[in-house]
Design an enzyme around this catalytic site. Structure first.
Site: not given
Ligand code: 9MG
Length: 277
Positions: A222, A256
């Site tokens: 990010k 994730r």
């Molecule tokens: C779909 N998505 C994109 N970024 C995310 C994040 O930080 N957390 C979660 N739960 N989903 C995300």
């Protein structure tokens, strides 16, 4: 042991788990036409599963800053074939990254094991749809919408404000019959936050764990990683791993990520060291 059911499977959330990102938006698999989008998505899922992912997170609506919403039919057309194909071939938990009631219902019928909602079940009908599935739900905090969220977000105290919002969504879920044991919390790194807000939330990950819920963290590649390191998106792996290692040490248990293998190995070491007497 801290077993949590995810549809037909369960995970011990005293241990760390990697959730591999599988975006099925039109720009995700542009290979000049050598594979169909479904084949390409399937190959990517196969790779992430072989690398040790516990969950594959399938999403058909971009949530990047500035993204515009897609129609329900487009979202259904993108994600359902992928979920069906993965569930048929692999013994893995498939999460559906959606805020849309119809997508929740259909994904659940195809065997999805987790609803991952960046809008914390605020979109019309999604709360009721999620309640009917009996699946766990990841409630994420976002300030504003993907289109507007990075327009100078402000908080009184970012950790308290985000925690208060998530607890208010837990209350709404409970009133709809969704038990607390089905909920996972996510502070939503990058969703309506400045760099300072994101760093502060990461530093205070323990605060979310102390609310009594498991914590999911999504910070793979990010902007905040790029901002700290002055690096483009394709060079943010090491920074992502450092930030996830920090989140693990402060209680997060689901990560994730795009890069599964490096995280599986890093988290295996972190967890092994933590459990040593
Ligand atoms: C779909 N998505 C994109 N970024 C995310 C994040 O930080 N957390 C979660 N739960 N989903 C995300």
């Amino acid at each position: 042991m801290s077993l949590m059911p995810f549809g037909d499977k369960s995970l011990d959330l005293s241990l760390p788990h990697v959730m591999g990102i599988l975006n099925v938006t039109p720009d995700s698999f542009s290979d000049g036409g050598a594979f169909s989008a479904l084949d390409a998505a399937f190959q990517q899922a196969d790779k992430m599963i072989r690398e040790g992912a516990s969950i594959i997170d399938v999403g058909g609506e971009s949530t990047r800053p500035g993204a515009v919403p897609v129609s329900t039919q487009q979202e259904l057309d993108r994600v359902l074939p992928v979920i069906e194909s993965i569930k048929k071939r692999f013994d893995i938990i498939v999460s559906v990254d959606t805020s849309t009631a119809d997508v929740i219902r259909n994904a659940s019928a195809l065997g999805a094991g987790l609803i991952n909602d960046v809008r914390a079940l605020e979109r019309e009908g999604s709360l009721q749809a999620a309640a009917q599935t009996n699946l766990p739900i990841c409630l994420m905090h976002m300030k504003g919408t993907p289109k507007t969220m990075q327009n100078s977000p402000e908080y009184t105290s970012v950790t308290d404000d985000v925690a208060d919002y998530l607890v208010s969504r837990v209350d709404v879920c409970e009133a709809e019959g969704i038990g607390r044991h089905r909920l996972i919390l996510d502070p939503g790194i990058g969703f309506g936050k400045t760099l300072t807000h994101n760093l502060s939330l990461l530093k205070n990950t323990k605060h979310f764990r102390k609310l009594g819920f498991h914590v999911l963290m999504g910070l793979s590649r990010k902007t905040m990683i790029g901002d700290v390191l002055s690096l483009p998106v394709e060079e943010r792996l090491y920074g992502t791993m450092g930030a996830n290692a920090s989140a693990y040490s402060k209680g997060a248990r689901i990560f994730r990520v795009h890069d599964v293998r490096p995280h599986v190995e890093m988290l295996a070491l972190m967890s092994r060291i933590e459990r040593e007497v």
